[in-house]
Design an enzyme around this catalytic site. Sequence first.
Site, PDB file in Angstrom:
ATOM      1  N   ASP A 487       0.871  -1.157   0.000  1.00 59.68           N
ATOM      2  CA  ASP A 487       0.000   0.000   0.000  1.00 59.68           C
ATOM      3  C   ASP A 487       0.925   1.228   0.000  1.00 59.68           C
ATOM      4  O   ASP A 487       2.119   1.102   0.284  1.00 59.68           O
ATOM      5  CB  ASP A 487      -0.877  -0.026   1.257  1.00 59.68           C
ATOM      6  N   ASP A 816      -1.758  -1.247   5.989  1.00 57.17           N
ATOM      7  CA  ASP A 816      -1.898  -0.591   7.295  1.00 57.17           C
ATOM      8  C   ASP A 816      -2.853  -1.303   8.248  1.00 57.17           C
ATOM      9  O   ASP A 816      -3.074  -0.852   9.349  1.00 57.17           O
ATOM     10  CB  ASP A 816      -2.334   0.869   7.112  1.00 57.17           C
ATOM     11  N   ASN A 819      -7.583  -0.555   6.013  1.00 56.42           N
ATOM     12  CA  ASN A 819      -8.230  -0.559   4.690  1.00 56.42           C
ATOM     13  C   ASN A 819      -7.856  -1.780   3.863  1.00 56.42           C
ATOM     14  O   ASN A 819      -8.470  -2.043   2.836  1.00 56.42           O
ATOM     15  CB  ASN A 819      -7.841   0.703   3.910  1.00 56.42           C
TER      16      ASN A 819
END
EC number: 7.4.2.-
Length: 1215
Positions: A487, A816, A819
């Site tokens: 991400d 993280d 999400n």
Amino acid sequence: MTKKSFVSSPIVRDSTLLVPKSLIAKPYVLPFFPLYATFAQLYFQQYDRYIKGPEWTFVYLGTLVSLNILVMLMPAWNVKIKAKFNYSTTKNVNEATHILIYTTPNNGSDGIVEIQRVTEAGSLQTFFQFQKKRFLWHENEQVFSSPKFLVDESPKIGDFQKCKGHSGDLTHLKRLYGENSFDIPIPTFMELFKEHAVAPLFVFQVFCVALWLLDEFWYYSLFNLFMIISMEAAAVFQRLTALKEFRTMGIKPYTINVFRNKKWVALQTNELLPMDLVSITRTAEESAIPCDLILLDGSAIVNEAMLSGESTPLLKESIKLRPSEDNLQLDGVDKIAVLHGGTKALQVTPPEHKSDIPPPPDGGALAIVTKTGFETSQGSLVRVMIYSAERVSVDNKEALMFILFLLIFAVIASWYVWVEGTKMGRIQSKLILDCILIITSVVPPELPMELTMAVNSSLAALAKFYVYCTEPFRIPFAGRIDVCCFDKTGTLTGEDLVFEGLAGISADSENIRHLYSAAEAPESTILVIGAAHALVKLEDGDIVGDPMEKATLKAVGWAVERKNSNYREGTGKLDIIRRFQFSSALKRSASIASHNDALFAAVKGAPETIRERLSDIPKNYDEIYKSFTRSGSRVLALASKSLPKMSQSKIDDLNRDDVESELTFNGFLIFHCPLKDDAIETIKMLNESSHRSIMITGDNPLTAVHVAKEVGIVFGETLILDRAGKSDDNQLLFRDVEETVSIPFDPSKDTFDHSKLFDRYDIAVTGYALNALEGHSQLRDLLRHTWVYARVSPSQKEFLLNTLKDMGYQTLMCGDGTNDVGALKQAHVGIALLNGTEEGLKKLGEQRRLEGMKMMYIKQTEFMARWNQPQPPVPEPIAHLFPPGPKNPHYLKALESKGTVITPEIRKAVEEANSKPVEVIKPNGLSEKKPADLASLLLNSAGDAQGDEAPALKLGDASCAAPFTSKLANVSAVTNIIRQGRCALVNTIQMYKILALNCLISAYSLSIIYMAGVKFGDGQATVSGLLLSVCFLSISRGKPLEKLSKQRPQSGIFNVYIMGSILSQFAVHIATLVYITTEIYKLEPREPQVDLEKEFAPSLLNTGIFIIQLVQQVSTFAVNYQGEPFRENIRSNKGMYYGLLGVTGLALASATEFLPELNEAMKFVPMTDDFKIKLTLTLLLDFFGSWGVEHFFKFFFMDDKPSDISVQQVKIASK
């Protein structure tokens, strides 16, 4: 015709209904009656004809009893065998008493559980429990399934908004859902030990000990038995400790207000049921939210650190104002209404609106229970932790094939012993014992233990980097990774974005990159910034929420106040009346606010999303935001619109889509995204070690490509595949960052041209393009050549990971933990990065250590009282945790160390407490000193047991989002995990090779060498045994190298390199043994009749064979030790290196008679000079011959090439 499964569940692959057999019908009872009867008849009536002596009596009866015990134990080893032996199958659920459950991969072990039946209100309820989940029989569907929860049935928002709580008799619901608690029964030590004692490995080891006892190796056998039992006892204690730790993860029941039978009543939290209406208040220090809930009215600030690991408190808002006809979206817009069990409510705001339900008496927020017990998010995490303990195991299929391969050689060796022994006229019972010993010698009992130690040492090493793992079986997967997905925000870039300024405010400005400060911004822009946020001020003054919003409001001068108000000098007070929270699907958030009695809507979101909502699009809109995103900035668009004055009820009824349309543009917020300190170095290391690094982000594609270039994911010119224009005709366009290159692409008919696209450009793909290409014949080809995915939704991230897995690649996802949950769970290795700092974690660790010391001290005090002993003094580190008194002499010192200023009043109070008399308890025959010393010793060791053992997981260490959790926000967690994964893989290969060679040499020694009359003395056997013990203890301690190698470890053992090396090294060892034996017979002719029963007597044959076997053991460990390029070389493994050097020195000194006294002590005979030269050269030939064949097979046959998706990284990196 497909077989019907009786259970519907994602964790159940198949099931079979069972009925128990009678005892007589079981295979370990009925078939053995005639066998025992036949033996008895032969023994009593035809002894001289068939048995002919006590040895054969023992052989026949021993074989029969052993076979009977083996068949009896088989059900304990394999659940399928247990079902076959002990049960009959049935298709009628009314007949069945048990059910056999086959689990899906990585969901614990298969098992047989009892079917229970209870009559309720005249109807029969049939159910069973498996892995803490309850499954009920549904007569209509003819299937067992878990109790249905409304939240899983795609409900409407109105289904919860209209709920009025339970009424009437709830007996059925209590039976259906059970208690809201974590019922983890703790077995006794003996119960667990019995379970371990019937394990195949333990039984096999005890059987071997019995054989050695029969062969009159008393001391060796009894010592081995003691060691086996001690190790199993230690393993049992470890399991008991883990189970007790899991039990503490439950939430102790406490009183809570519940709306039942149309009134508020006080109940215990363990009595809660799904769809109960409850009042949520601020949770006590030692407590937590009792189950999974949805907020119906009011709001809360919660800390989800115990579940997700994230320590940043979150604002939770109710679904009261959501349209009742909308579907509940737990992973979308309604995520902010979910309160997870196990998390803590830091602050609660009670409902402000009147409703049919009276306000809670304790002033709490109104919530509805969605799931209880083990079905909650916390319960699922605890289940994963409990059942993952079973998963640290070797590849059973590969291990079985490996043992079968070794058995071929054992059978050949046994056949040789039988044939030669029969020729020599040996007692046949003794020959049978020898043959069994040879066959058992090739089954390495150390294998599972050694491989488990390898995984545990990796777990311990990762814990030192604050990386924790709930599924240890995934560690070897990390050694095979092909694709590393990252991400962007919070993973490669920091969470704390730097506010750079505002852009696009003035339509007249010619400089599209001009940044305006807050002082230069118009009031309308300032008001939008003050309204469009989700920050909340806690009662203690802390402000919680998105760090980016904190930075923005601070830069503009807004102060967040209580009750959704903001204040700014010169602007005044602004009240936020209603919020529409950020949605990843909509890519925007909005608020309705009031300033100076004027009502307005403030909207903030992605520039391309806000563009579609504007009534008038300013010129240079696209140029401005794209200019900043190209340079890597994070850009958010601001917009607003005035609203007419209206009542609160009308505001509550406003539709979000209406609020967020016909907007006026108010400028762009520009943020700088600083890279994490270790991001560039981590990606560089992955690029250089045959891994493919790709970025998957929800951010703007231009920003994503810029960051990808900064970190080194892309190197060349990049084309972005996105929608061609504003129309919805599904047309796509490849365009570069500067929009100087554009290549149209029609998904309905076009194909990808490698020479024009993939061979010339790096590729980035947007979420829109992914949707448009769904079902395209070349989609997988595109994915193989794509480096960056931007503007993708969480579900698309999950799709990408699943597709890469289906393409045969080993995947890693680093995100993280909020999400990216779906993608993290789908990857072979999912890593959730949390936002902790090393200093903070050290403080937390110290706090845990002191808590552990405190608990141990309390236990020791209770122990002293039980033995009528005086209370030991409180140790200094925890003195501040106990009141002052004569038994707390370090109280003042401890307070000073914690920064407390010692006032005269405090000193006087402590002196008074110390002067109080202490009740002296009679020693009761025991010295006072010993128990106190014991307490002190235990306290000193508390919390300091950090070695090579796998750490015990606690809630808060692990995230429910991923199998791996890094408490630090460092991207280097990825390389640390890959490093340990490769280390575990390499350890596995090396253990297979070493154990294989040891077993093969052992089979040769027990057959050909033994039949030649070679025996070893006690001293010789001790030296050999010590060498093996030291080496086995040291071999898995090799630490991985800091630099990841471009080479990749072997993924399995059945390949030309591994098998060729094992067999060739074995051939070298056999050749040297045969040569030396031949040379010895020239000097010392072989006896025509070897007496195998005679006592040990030194001879040239014994001397030569022992010395050469000593060197063979050295070469087995030294040659097959897997060091560089994956681990430190053998010289860094001090224990093993110096051990091998010492034994090599002993062997060479003995072969050359360098120290005659040493040869005499070792019971070696004198050797001729010519033989010494031949023996020494043979030793060198054996070692270097083994080394040579190992390197030959490694050089020509080792498959260390990266996969095709990783090769591209090397090609592009070399541009």
